[in-house]
Scaffold this active site. Structure first.
Site, PDB file in Angstrom:
ATOM      1  N   ARG A 166      37.132  38.299  43.593  1.00 50.88           N
ATOM      2  CA  ARG A 166      37.195  39.608  44.249  1.00 50.88           C
ATOM      3  C   ARG A 166      36.638  39.556  45.674  1.00 50.88           C
ATOM      4  O   ARG A 166      37.121  40.262  46.568  1.00 50.88           O
ATOM      5  CB  ARG A 166      36.465  40.657  43.417  1.00 50.88           C
ATOM      6  CG  ARG A 166      37.233  40.976  42.121  1.00 50.88           C
ATOM      7  CD  ARG A 166      36.374  41.732  41.131  1.00 50.88           C
ATOM      8  NE  ARG A 166      35.809  42.935  41.720  1.00 50.88           N
ATOM      9  CZ  ARG A 166      34.799  43.623  41.189  1.00 50.88           C
ATOM     10  NH1 ARG A 166      34.242  43.224  40.053  1.00 50.88           N
ATOM     11  NH2 ARG A 166      34.339  44.699  41.772  1.00 50.88           N
ATOM     12  N   ASP A 220      34.154  41.510  34.299  1.00 49.79           N
ATOM     13  CA  ASP A 220      33.482  42.765  34.640  1.00 49.79           C
ATOM     14  C   ASP A 220      34.257  43.974  34.141  1.00 49.79           C
ATOM     15  O   ASP A 220      35.437  43.883  33.814  1.00 49.79           O
ATOM     16  CB  ASP A 220      33.323  42.870  36.160  1.00 49.79           C
ATOM     17  CG  ASP A 220      32.154  42.027  36.650  1.00 49.79           C
ATOM     18  OD1 ASP A 220      31.172  41.878  35.902  1.00 49.79           O
ATOM     19  OD2 ASP A 220      32.238  41.519  37.787  1.00 49.79           O
ATOM     20  N   TYR A 262      43.086  32.806  37.656  1.00 53.12           N
ATOM     21  CA  TYR A 262      43.009  34.254  37.834  1.00 53.12           C
ATOM     22  C   TYR A 262      44.186  34.726  38.681  1.00 53.12           C
ATOM     23  O   TYR A 262      44.691  33.972  39.523  1.00 53.12           O
ATOM     24  CB  TYR A 262      41.726  34.654  38.571  1.00 53.12           C
ATOM     25  CG  TYR A 262      40.488  34.678  37.717  1.00 53.12           C
ATOM     26  CD1 TYR A 262      40.187  35.784  36.938  1.00 53.12           C
ATOM     27  CD2 TYR A 262      39.607  33.604  37.710  1.00 53.12           C
ATOM     28  CE1 TYR A 262      39.030  35.821  36.164  1.00 53.12           C
ATOM     29  CE2 TYR A 262      38.448  33.625  36.939  1.00 53.12           C
ATOM     30  CZ  TYR A 262      38.163  34.740  36.177  1.00 53.12           C
ATOM     31  OH  TYR A 262      37.030  34.780  35.415  1.00 53.12           O
ATOM     32  N   ARG A 291      32.348  35.866  31.171  1.00 50.32           N
ATOM     33  CA  ARG A 291      32.393  37.327  31.207  1.00 50.32           C
ATOM     34  C   ARG A 291      33.515  37.801  32.105  1.00 50.32           C
ATOM     35  O   ARG A 291      33.885  37.106  33.048  1.00 50.32           O
ATOM     36  CB  ARG A 291      31.096  37.879  31.793  1.00 50.32           C
ATOM     37  CG  ARG A 291      29.877  37.420  31.077  1.00 50.32           C
ATOM     38  CD  ARG A 291      28.668  37.819  31.912  1.00 50.32           C
ATOM     39  NE  ARG A 291      27.456  37.246  31.324  1.00 50.32           N
ATOM     40  CZ  ARG A 291      26.240  37.504  31.775  1.00 50.32           C
ATOM     41  NH1 ARG A 291      26.071  38.311  32.819  1.00 50.32           N
ATOM     42  NH2 ARG A 291      25.196  36.964  31.200  1.00 50.32           N
TER      43      ARG A 291
END
Lengths: 248, 248
Positions: A197, A52, A110, A50
């Site tokens: 994050r 967000d 990422y 997933r």
């Protein structure tokens, strides 16, 4: 049924994240609608994981099953005709039947983008976190060294989910500055929910001098989410690549 | 009255260009509203030049007159509080009374971004021109050499405006490829209306092999707008810098 693998680029700003949910549009939902419009198959479009709401992807990977006889490479442009402008299938190909976007994945890359400037950005404002404190990239990189290798990342996992194994391996993690832009790239065999994050939010505290690199190690070692800094906003986060075994 | 110089970044996607007009929101209009809200002065915000609807700026320059006693550097953040998210004053400073954003400008730098790929982009789709033909950057650069120096650019001027002197000097012009992204940067002492977009539209015809570099010279020499190729769409165009005399 054939397995079609998709490489998908999207701007997550206008979506409630990847996964289908009743409250609003999702990337997965748009893709499933496009697959249905094109093939008539009510297929699940299974992603590598997933993302967000507000998080972007340069190359999310997904797969679906279909009985269409269209060549694998042709799905990208054919699906794009049914997708909104902020979602694009950049590549498509037929995969072997044992390919699974999530279970076959070996790791991910990422990138987190920060605009480090006294004034806010206008271009790309949905794609970066604006940080006006002066950030020292030497401090950022010094603390970042401590997350390389295998660690229990409980301190940087979102408390809401998880439980179980919070051990992950970070293979590569680095900050680079180009003018006002600071970008953090991290590659690992897996990431806990909101881990990138949480790491970025805490590292920024190091970069602005509020936490020392030594205190950062202590936070990592505590295995306690409440020890870490704030979670960086979703807008700066981009899924850059998903790694699979050679030939998949 | 004091003269305040502004360096402004904006995403032109949601505006009817720089210049105030009755049909919709403009960058100049938003800035004048912000200046009025902040200072109470109904000042004209004079830009270095217009940008069309959909064209972006990394560093447009403008000035306005005010009787406010706020320090010059403080205007940027103060004005940003009154501006939409896709417009930002990145820097502000007090200028000498003889500074004029348009009349003092010595030249400009523009960048045009092309996504050269079989499939359309999703991130940045308002910031690039998607070209799916294969473009050869050697051909692009070969033809681009011919525009260096002083020329009559009538063939690349929009027929609707102008008249008079269409002679301009191009100091620098170059294409670069980074993966799927082709970017064209051009610096000159002035640009005719839609000149960069006309040049890019015609150069792309060269890059895809429809026009030879020799035919491109002929088009330039004809001084006839109908000789040139199509005008590239506004989305790819970015005003990158405005040059002023040292100390301005």
């Amino acid at each position: 049924m054939r397995t079609i693998k998709l490489i998908i680029e999207y701007d997550g700003s206008n979506y409630c994240g990847w996964q289908i949910q009743p409250n609003g549009p999702t990337i997965q939902g748009e893709l499933e609608k496009a697959v249905f419009a094109l093939t008539g198959n009510e297929s699940r479009v299974e992603g590598s994981g997933r993302t967000d709401s507000g998080v972007h992807a340069l190359a999310q990977v997904a797969h679906f099953l279909t009985d269409s006889d269209m060549p694998g490479e042709a799905f990208s442009r054919a699906l794009n005709a049914h997708l909104p402008k902020d979602i694009s299938v950049r590549e498509s190909m037929e995969a072997t039947g044992d390919f699974h976007a999530r279970f076959s994945a070996l790791g991910k890359v990422y990138r987190y983008e920060i605009e480090n400037a006294a004034t806010r950005p206008a271009l790309d404002f949905t794609r970066v976190w604006w940080v006006s404190w002066e950030l020292d990239e030497n401090l950022l990189n010094q603390a970042t060294l401590y997350i390389l290798g295998e660690h229990d990342f409980t301190s940087f996992a979102d408390a809401e989910r998880d439980g179980g194994d919070n051990i992950r391996t970070v293979e590569r993690a680095e900050w680079r500055r180009e003018g006002r832009r600071l970008s953090f790239e991290i590659e690992g065999n897996g990431f806990l929910y909101k881990m990138v994050r949480c790491l970025v939010g805490t590292l920024v505290e190091v970069g602005r001098g509020k936490i020392s690199p030594d205190e950062f190690i202590e936070i990592l070692q505590k295995r306690d989410r409440t020890a870490a800094g704030p979670t960086a906003p979703p807008a700066g986060l981009h899924l850059v690549r998903v790694n699979y075994p050679a030939g998949m």
